[in-house]
Structures are given as C-alpha cells and as structure tokens.
Design a protein around this motif. Structure first.
Motif, PDB file in Angstrom:
ATOM      1  N   ALA A 171      -3.146  13.927   0.543  1.00 29.69           N
ATOM      2  CA  ALA A 171      -2.450  14.192   1.741  1.00 29.69           C
ATOM      3  C   ALA A 171      -1.978  13.368   3.185  1.00 29.69           C
ATOM      4  O   ALA A 171      -0.829  12.806   3.574  1.00 29.69           O
ATOM      5  N   VAL A 172      -3.227  13.181   3.106  1.00 35.92           N
ATOM      6  CA  VAL A 172      -3.644  12.299   4.941  1.00 35.92           C
ATOM      7  C   VAL A 172      -3.095  10.748   5.000  1.00 35.92           C
ATOM      8  O   VAL A 172      -1.912   9.947   5.627  1.00 35.92           O
ATOM      9  N   THR A 173      -3.421  10.299   4.069  1.00 39.12           N
ATOM     10  CA  THR A 173      -2.920   9.085   3.610  1.00 39.12           C
ATOM     11  C   THR A 173      -1.535   8.504   2.987  1.00 39.12           C
ATOM     12  O   THR A 173      -1.200   8.001   3.953  1.00 39.12           O
ATOM     13  N   THR A 174      -1.753   9.151   2.500  1.00 37.60           N
ATOM     14  CA  THR A 174       0.090   9.135   1.650  1.00 37.60           C
ATOM     15  C   THR A 174       1.511   9.614   3.200  1.00 37.60           C
ATOM     16  O   THR A 174       2.026   8.701   3.693  1.00 37.60           O
ATOM     17  N   ILE A 207      -4.252  -7.389  -3.974  1.00 38.70           N
ATOM     18  CA  ILE A 207      -5.590  -7.095  -4.283  1.00 38.70           C
ATOM     19  C   ILE A 207      -5.924  -6.213  -3.197  1.00 38.70           C
ATOM     20  O   ILE A 207      -6.476  -4.638  -3.544  1.00 38.70           O
ATOM     21  N   LEU A 208      -5.807  -6.675  -2.107  1.00 41.80           N
ATOM     22  CA  LEU A 208      -6.483  -6.046  -0.961  1.00 41.80           C
ATOM     23  C   LEU A 208      -5.410  -4.507  -0.679  1.00 41.80           C
ATOM     24  O   LEU A 208      -6.670  -3.830  -0.292  1.00 41.80           O
ATOM     25  N   SER A 209      -4.430  -4.824  -0.774  1.00 36.56           N
ATOM     26  CA  SER A 209      -3.783  -3.550  -0.417  1.00 36.56           C
ATOM     27  C   SER A 209      -3.414  -2.429  -1.653  1.00 36.56           C
ATOM     28  O   SER A 209      -3.897  -1.711  -1.351  1.00 36.56           O
ATOM     29  N   LEU A 210      -4.231  -3.137  -2.937  1.00 38.23           N
ATOM     30  CA  LEU A 210      -4.005  -2.061  -3.972  1.00 38.23           C
ATOM     31  C   LEU A 210      -5.735  -1.121  -3.688  1.00 38.23           C
ATOM     32  O   LEU A 210      -5.555  -0.113  -3.791  1.00 38.23           O
ATOM     33  N   ILE A 249      -6.922   2.658  -2.564  1.00 39.66           N
ATOM     34  CA  ILE A 249      -7.933   3.817  -3.438  1.00 39.66           C
ATOM     35  C   ILE A 249      -8.690   3.720  -2.323  1.00 39.66           C
ATOM     36  O   ILE A 249      -9.576   4.813  -1.852  1.00 39.66           O
ATOM     37  N   ALA A 250      -9.081   2.748  -1.399  1.00 39.28           N
ATOM     38  CA  ALA A 250     -10.267   2.890   0.141  1.00 39.28           C
ATOM     39  C   ALA A 250     -10.050   4.260   1.207  1.00 39.28           C
ATOM     40  O   ALA A 250     -10.756   4.759   0.898  1.00 39.28           O
ATOM     41  N   LYS A 251      -8.480   3.594   1.236  1.00 42.94           N
ATOM     42  CA  LYS A 251      -8.222   4.942   2.602  1.00 42.94           C
ATOM     43  C   LYS A 251      -8.112   5.892   2.201  1.00 42.94           C
ATOM     44  O   LYS A 251      -8.980   7.039   2.603  1.00 42.94           O
ATOM     45  N   VAL A 252      -7.762   6.050   0.568  1.00 46.27           N
ATOM     46  CA  VAL A 252      -8.210   8.051  -0.018  1.00 46.27           C
ATOM     47  C   VAL A 252      -9.640   8.341   0.187  1.00 46.27           C
ATOM     48  O   VAL A 252      -9.875   9.566   0.637  1.00 46.27           O
ATOM     49  N   ILE A 253     -10.298   7.637  -0.115  1.00 49.38           N
ATOM     50  CA  ILE A 253     -11.769   7.685  -0.118  1.00 49.38           C
ATOM     51  C   ILE A 253     -12.186   7.961   0.868  1.00 49.38           C
ATOM     52  O   ILE A 253     -13.239   8.798   1.027  1.00 49.38           O
ATOM     53  N   PHE A 254     -11.564   6.769   2.034  1.00 50.45           N
ATOM     54  CA  PHE A 254     -12.724   6.972   3.399  1.00 50.45           C
ATOM     55  C   PHE A 254     -12.214   8.728   4.055  1.00 50.45           C
ATOM     56  O   PHE A 254     -12.732   9.355   4.513  1.00 50.45           O
ATOM     57  N   ASN A 255     -11.187   9.293   3.590  1.00 48.46           N
ATOM     58  CA  ASN A 255     -10.276   9.420   4.246  1.00 48.46           C
ATOM     59  C   ASN A 255     -11.286  11.340   3.466  1.00 48.46           C
ATOM     60  O   ASN A 255     -11.447  12.227   4.239  1.00 48.46           O
ATOM     61  N   ARG A 256     -11.397  11.261   2.242  1.00 46.83           N
ATOM     62  CA  ARG A 256     -12.217  12.084   1.717  1.00 46.83           C
ATOM     63  C   ARG A 256     -13.650  12.303   2.347  1.00 46.83           C
ATOM     64  O   ARG A 256     -14.697  13.467   2.502  1.00 46.83           O
ATOM     65  N   THR A 289       1.249  -1.189   0.296  1.00 43.12           N
ATOM     66  CA  THR A 289       0.547  -0.121   0.517  1.00 43.12           C
ATOM     67  C   THR A 289       0.747   1.215  -0.078  1.00 43.12           C
ATOM     68  O   THR A 289       0.627   2.500  -0.716  1.00 43.12           O
ATOM     69  N   SER A 290       2.353   1.136   1.066  1.00 41.63           N
ATOM     70  CA  SER A 290       2.511   2.253   0.690  1.00 41.63           C
ATOM     71  C   SER A 290       3.760   2.486  -0.465  1.00 41.63           C
ATOM     72  O   SER A 290       3.210   3.538  -0.905  1.00 41.63           O
ATOM     73  N   ILE A 291       3.500   1.366  -1.081  1.00 43.50           N
ATOM     74  CA  ILE A 291       4.158   1.614  -2.662  1.00 43.50           C
ATOM     75  C   ILE A 291       3.248   2.342  -3.519  1.00 43.50           C
ATOM     76  O   ILE A 291       3.751   3.097  -3.973  1.00 43.50           O
ATOM     77  N   PHE A 292       2.003   1.951  -3.352  1.00 40.44           N
ATOM     78  CA  PHE A 292       1.288   2.494  -4.358  1.00 40.44           C
ATOM     79  C   PHE A 292       0.903   3.542  -3.878  1.00 40.44           C
ATOM     80  O   PHE A 292       0.912   4.595  -4.827  1.00 40.44           O
ATOM     81  N   LEU A 293       0.948   4.055  -2.958  1.00 41.56           N
ATOM     82  CA  LEU A 293       0.556   5.708  -2.475  1.00 41.56           C
ATOM     83  C   LEU A 293       1.655   6.596  -2.885  1.00 41.56           C
ATOM     84  O   LEU A 293       1.274   7.914  -3.571  1.00 41.56           O
ATOM     85  N   PHE A 294       2.902   5.956  -2.733  1.00 42.22           N
ATOM     86  CA  PHE A 294       4.244   7.165  -2.631  1.00 42.22           C
ATOM     87  C   PHE A 294       4.347   7.196  -4.203  1.00 42.22           C
ATOM     88  O   PHE A 294       4.531   8.478  -4.263  1.00 42.22           O
TER      89      PHE A 294
END
Length: 300
Positions: free
Chosen positions: A187-190, A228-231, A236-243, A52-57
């Motif tokens: 920004a929060v999620t990253t 799949i779970l991470s991506l 993706i889900a954490k960015v949507i959730f934080n928004r 997840t970190s790699i995807f987000l970075f």
C-alpha cells in the motif's frame, strides 16, 4: 509463546529480505549504465518511474483501501523523496561516474539515516553512531578525491547528486517507520507511485521518447534494461524494502548498502570499469563507518 515465534520469524525474514535486496539493488547500477547507452538521463529516470507505476498499479491498487486520510501526506512525501527524484539523480550522476563508484557512494544511506533520525525525528544517537557518521563522511570524501585523480576524465562533482539522493532515502525510512508502519508495504509503495506517476509521464513525453523509441534499435535495447530495472530494482525491491523497514529498525533496513557495493563492483569489473587501490581503501572506510553507525541497532 506465539510472540516469541513471531519475533524469531521476523528476525529470519529480515535477513532474507536483506540478501534479496542486496542482489537486486547491487545489480541496478549496471542496468542504469546500460540504459544510458541509448537513453538520456531524463528518459531513463522518467520511463523507470512510469513502468514501475504500471507494474505496481496492476498488483497493488486494491491495497490502497488500507490508507487512511492521515497517511496520504506522508505517502506523498515518501514518494517524491524516495521514488521520484533519486531515479533522475542517479541517471544524471552515472553519465559522469562509474556504476561501481555510484554504488559505494550510495552506501552512506545508513549514516544519513542516523543524522536525519537524530535531527528531525528525535532518535538519539550513540557515540559509536556519531563516530561512524564522521568516518563514513571522511571515506566518502576520500572516494571522491581518489576517483577524481584516478579517472580525470570523469566529473566527480556529480557525486553530490548521489549524496542528495541518499538524504532522500534516509528521510524515507524514518517516515515509513514513524508514520506508515500500520499499513502494508504494498500500500505504501503503490501510494508512492500514485503521486509520482503523472509528473514522470509528462517529463517522459517532453523528452521526445515516444517519437523516437520505435525507430531506434539502440533505444529499444536500453529500454529493455530499464524494464528489468523497473520491475525488479524498483517495483519488487521497494515493496520488499518497505516491508523490511516495518519489521526491522530503519538503520538495519538501510544497511542493505553493506553488500550492494560488492555486487555492483563485481558487475563493474565484468563490464571493464577500472578501480584503484585508493578507491578500494575509501570504500572500506565508508563501510566501516556504516558498520559503527549500525552497531547499536543490531539487536532489533
């Protein structure tokens, strides 16, 4: 007029986000189950965070320019309580209990959001919310007892790990709402994963993951489920959730747990998990408690 249009747009958008999150996170429990077939709980939890970190970075690093000095301590706290410990806690718990039961226990997040909001953040609770908390907690106890009787081979003490994770999620939504609403969800999620990436990588290394992954077909298949779970389930889900937390109330955002169990239970049934009538009744009690706890906030 513009303000009215913005409010209408945000209202429609929050329901869309809620539907997407329900589908994604409702499917995450079966992916954890499949991942545990070839990986240990420590390997699953740490590899999920690292990926997840790699995807987000790769997509969100530039967004960190928005973060001011006073944000960082809250981003760090948010990262550990919502993105570091829960992946391990859920993986450990699902070694012992079914994915469908794990998803239902996760539905007490809104109730914990009310409790945490009232005790730590000074957010007053209505009578309905207080009643909802007690009903939800009663339903949780019913679910654990019913599950222990129906599946005596499963250790339902591990349910406490999921309950602990839900407290972390409840703290997180209140922190984001109170201290991090003025910067983007990306920004929060990253920023969250900037703090948890290295500890997770160290744990992954010491599990022997890199020494065995290339020689084990079972591990490779399990790792595919974690990708799949991470991506989707985390990045993706954490960015949507934080928004969602930013444009809606914390309790509304956490009410994604209304529909997540429906998706998760369906996946569990497809995968051959057994579910008793008393577990079903307990699930309804929990969701009714969540409904009462969320009722006051519906207008937001």
């Amino acid at each position: 007029m513009q303000l009215q249009q913005f409010e209408m747009g945000s209202n429609n958008l929050k329901w869309l986000y809620l539907a997407i999150l329900s589908l994604i996170w409702g499917s995450s429990f079966i992916l954890i189950k499949k991942g545990l077939v070839g990986l240990t709980d420590a390997q699953l939890g740490s590899s999920r965070i690292v990926l997840t970190s790699i995807f987000l970075f790769s997509v969100g690093f530039k967004s960190l320019k928005q973060v001011q000095r006073h944000h960082w301590k809250w981003i760090a706290a948010s990262g550990f309580i919502s993105s570091f410990f829960p992946p391990f806690l859920f993986a450990m718990a699902q070694n012992e209990i079914d994915s469908a039961v794990a998803s239902i226990l996760n539905s007490i997040v809104p109730l914990n959001t009310v409790i945490v909001g009232a005790t730590l953040f000074g957010i007053l609770s209505s009578r309905n919310q207080i009643i909802g908390v007690f009903i939800g907690l009663a339903g949780t106890l019913m679910l654990i007892v019913a599950g222990a009787e129906f599946n005596p081979n499963q250790n339902y003490w591990y349910s406490l790990l999921i309950i602990t994770a839900t407290v972390g999620y409840a703290l997180n939504v209140n922190i984001i709402k109170k201290y991090l609403s003025d910067i983007s969800a990306l920004a929060v999620t990253t920023g969250n994963f900037l703090f948890v990436f290295l500890p997770a990588l160290i744990i992954l290394y010491y599990t022997g993951f890199f020494e065995t992954i290339f020689s084990s077909a079972e591990m490779q298949l399990a790792f595919f489920y974690v990708v799949i779970l991470s991506l989707f389930g985390t990045a993706i889900a954490k960015v949507i959730f934080n928004r969602l937390v930013q444009i809606a109330s914390p309790v509304f955002a956490s009410s994604v747990t209304y529909t997540m169990p429906i998706v998760a239970v369906l996946w569990g049934v497809v995968d051959g998990e057994s579910f008793s009538i008393w577990q079903f009744v307990a699930a309804l009690v929990i969701l009714f408690g969540v409904y009462l706890g969320n009722k006051r906030k519906r207008q937001h």
